[in-house]
Design a protein around this motif. Sequence first.
Motif, PDB file in Angstrom:
ATOM      1  N   SER A   1      12.184 -18.413  -4.605  1.00 44.07           N
ATOM      2  CA  SER A   1      11.978 -19.250  -3.574  1.00 44.07           C
ATOM      3  C   SER A   1      12.425 -18.443  -2.142  1.00 44.07           C
ATOM      4  O   SER A   1      12.988 -17.533  -2.235  1.00 44.07           O
ATOM      5  CB  SER A   1      12.728 -20.867  -3.745  1.00 44.07           C
ATOM      6  OG  SER A   1      14.212 -20.450  -3.601  1.00 44.07           O
TER       7      SER A   1
ATOM      8  N   HIS B   1      22.152 -25.450   3.529  1.00 45.19           N
ATOM      9  CA  HIS B   1      20.835 -25.643   4.055  1.00 45.19           C
ATOM     10  C   HIS B   1      20.877 -25.980   5.651  1.00 45.19           C
ATOM     11  O   HIS B   1      21.979 -26.168   6.454  1.00 45.19           O
ATOM     12  CB  HIS B   1      20.273 -26.978   3.602  1.00 45.19           C
ATOM     13  CG  HIS B   1      19.756 -26.757   2.068  1.00 45.19           C
ATOM     14  ND1 HIS B   1      18.433 -26.174   1.806  1.00 45.19           N
ATOM     15  CD2 HIS B   1      20.395 -26.899   1.017  1.00 45.19           C
ATOM     16  CE1 HIS B   1      18.245 -25.885   0.612  1.00 45.19           C
ATOM     17  NE2 HIS B   1      19.430 -26.418   0.023  1.00 45.19           N
TER      18      HIS B   1
ATOM     19  N   ASN C   1      11.997 -29.061  -2.117  1.00 45.72           N
ATOM     20  CA  ASN C   1      12.983 -27.704  -1.566  1.00 45.72           C
ATOM     21  C   ASN C   1      13.335 -27.954  -0.124  1.00 45.72           C
ATOM     22  O   ASN C   1      14.161 -27.197   0.311  1.00 45.72           O
ATOM     23  CB  ASN C   1      12.138 -26.404  -1.751  1.00 45.72           C
ATOM     24  CG  ASN C   1      11.887 -25.832  -3.021  1.00 45.72           C
ATOM     25  OD1 ASN C   1      12.668 -26.444  -3.912  1.00 45.72           O
ATOM     26  ND2 ASN C   1      11.300 -25.031  -3.276  1.00 45.72           N
TER      27      ASN C   1
ATOM     28  N   SER D   1      14.880 -19.447  -0.497  1.00 44.53           N
ATOM     29  CA  SER D   1      16.169 -19.186  -0.573  1.00 44.53           C
ATOM     30  C   SER D   1      16.575 -17.763  -1.015  1.00 44.53           C
ATOM     31  O   SER D   1      18.014 -17.484  -1.071  1.00 44.53           O
ATOM     32  CB  SER D   1      16.939 -20.449  -1.499  1.00 44.53           C
ATOM     33  OG  SER D   1      16.650 -21.793  -0.998  1.00 44.53           O
TER      34      SER D   1
ATOM     35  N   GLY E   1      14.554 -22.455   4.238  1.00 44.83           N
ATOM     36  CA  GLY E   1      15.149 -22.290   2.712  1.00 44.83           C
ATOM     37  C   GLY E   1      16.514 -21.985   2.766  1.00 44.83           C
ATOM     38  O   GLY E   1      16.995 -21.245   1.935  1.00 44.83           O
ATOM     39  N   GLY E   2      17.257 -22.241   3.769  1.00 48.10           N
ATOM     40  CA  GLY E   2      18.730 -22.430   3.718  1.00 48.10           C
ATOM     41  C   GLY E   2      19.241 -22.106   5.169  1.00 48.10           C
ATOM     42  O   GLY E   2      18.394 -21.218   5.958  1.00 48.10           O
TER      43      GLY E   2
ATOM     44  N   THR F   1      12.781 -22.773  -6.322  1.00 52.29           N
ATOM     45  CA  THR F   1      13.397 -23.999  -6.254  1.00 52.29           C
ATOM     46  C   THR F   1      14.521 -23.667  -5.278  1.00 52.29           C
ATOM     47  O   THR F   1      14.937 -22.397  -4.826  1.00 52.29           O
ATOM     48  CB  THR F   1      13.845 -24.487  -7.512  1.00 52.29           C
ATOM     49  OG1 THR F   1      15.108 -23.564  -8.076  1.00 52.29           O
ATOM     50  CG2 THR F   1      13.037 -24.666  -8.422  1.00 52.29           C
ATOM     51  N   THR F   2      15.218 -24.438  -4.981  1.00 53.36           N
ATOM     52  CA  THR F   2      16.583 -24.567  -4.158  1.00 53.36           C
ATOM     53  C   THR F   2      17.741 -23.920  -5.051  1.00 53.36           C
ATOM     54  O   THR F   2      17.368 -24.095  -6.332  1.00 53.36           O
ATOM     55  CB  THR F   2      17.207 -25.905  -3.457  1.00 53.36           C
ATOM     56  OG1 THR F   2      17.280 -26.731  -4.627  1.00 53.36           O
ATOM     57  CG2 THR F   2      16.183 -26.482  -2.807  1.00 53.36           C
TER      58      THR F   2
END
Length: 420
Positions: free
Chosen positions: A373, A210, A335, A375, A343-344, A184-185
């Motif tokens: 994830s 993000h 996500n 992230s 992912g960010g 997940t985030t």
Amino acid sequence: ARLAELGLRWSSAPVELAHPLGDGRGGALHRSVAGTATRLGEDGHRWERTFGHLVEDFDHVVEDILRPVLHLPAHPLGLARFGALAALPARAVTSALRSPSARALFAGVAAHALRPLGGPASASVGVALTTAAHAGGWPVIEGGSGALLDMLLRRAADLGVELETGRRVHDLDEVETDLVMLDTTPATAADIIGDALPAGTARAYRRFQHAPGVAKLDLAVERGIPWLQADARRAGTVHVGGDEREVAAALRDVTRGRLPARPFVLVGQQYLADPGRSRGDVHPVYAYCHVPSGYPGDPTDLILDRIEEAAPGTRERVLATRTRTTAEAQLANANLVGGDVIGGASTTRQLVGRPRWSLDPYATGAPGVFVCSASTPPGAGAHGMCGYLAARSAVDALATGTGQRSRGTQGRSTRRNRGR
């Protein structure tokens, strides 16, 4: 070899990447460093000198690249050589090149990081992807990415794994297992873990940034896209971003929350590597453009207008389209916040420490709970290393007796004072 035994086969297009500039000009990334260099004219020697040694080291250095930045390197000399280039702003790499084709070629690969080309270490993703293309190519799975999922499901069944899908988990108390892996985030992980998450980690997870979004267009194209650049007609990936200045301007706009007048577009022509995806002379093509986070618009004209510049007559060949806006992307996968597919944000801080500064970025601080994830390091990519390294972290924690969850009353992730 092991993946082949499990039923996966990999194929590559004749050209890994093309970056058209108009009138048939442009750069192209070939598997061979020398093959790429010979097509870059006066920049050929510089390209070969820059990437030749990195490719020679890559089989060893990749072990260090695909790990958290903060670690004891297994191959320090090779990593130092890679890091000396990767730590530069992408603009510093392009400024060492003279031709518009070479500059645009590297700028387009660096654009995958979705950050301005002048930022520290903004060359890192471009250096890694370019070296990987020369060292092993950018292959695709025959039959599409769904073949990978099918293989994983078969392997899980062989190992006796039970899978449950279609159920959203809101709280750790809903999960009766010794280990929890959260794909997940960071913010969603903080919500699920609740008060069991240490306060400092919760703050880091909630301030995680993000990246800008992407909006996607799937196409059915009769006879393929009629690119003016010959290499683009043979390339699995095509960047439609204009010259280096246009690429830089588009990245600058999306990171500032503005829609570029001429957005950067990536086109995937994987059917060139895997012809079985086509139906006769109708070929599947996908394209996406960089847009501000949460951009609500339909991307069809944004993308097709850009492609038409490099391939006049494309619209006449399009038989069907399907769009995916940033909101639809997030609805399908929570996500993908605002359409963020990496992912960010690739800020300097998050390149070094994501989702927080830690020697074990996968551990959350809540016993038995880990984040796996994109992230987490090494970030987005077709490598699977986030999950692998998170699993290694979890297994190591179990072996030392520090990783098993405390379930029951003492382990409850209460939601007092959280405004929910």
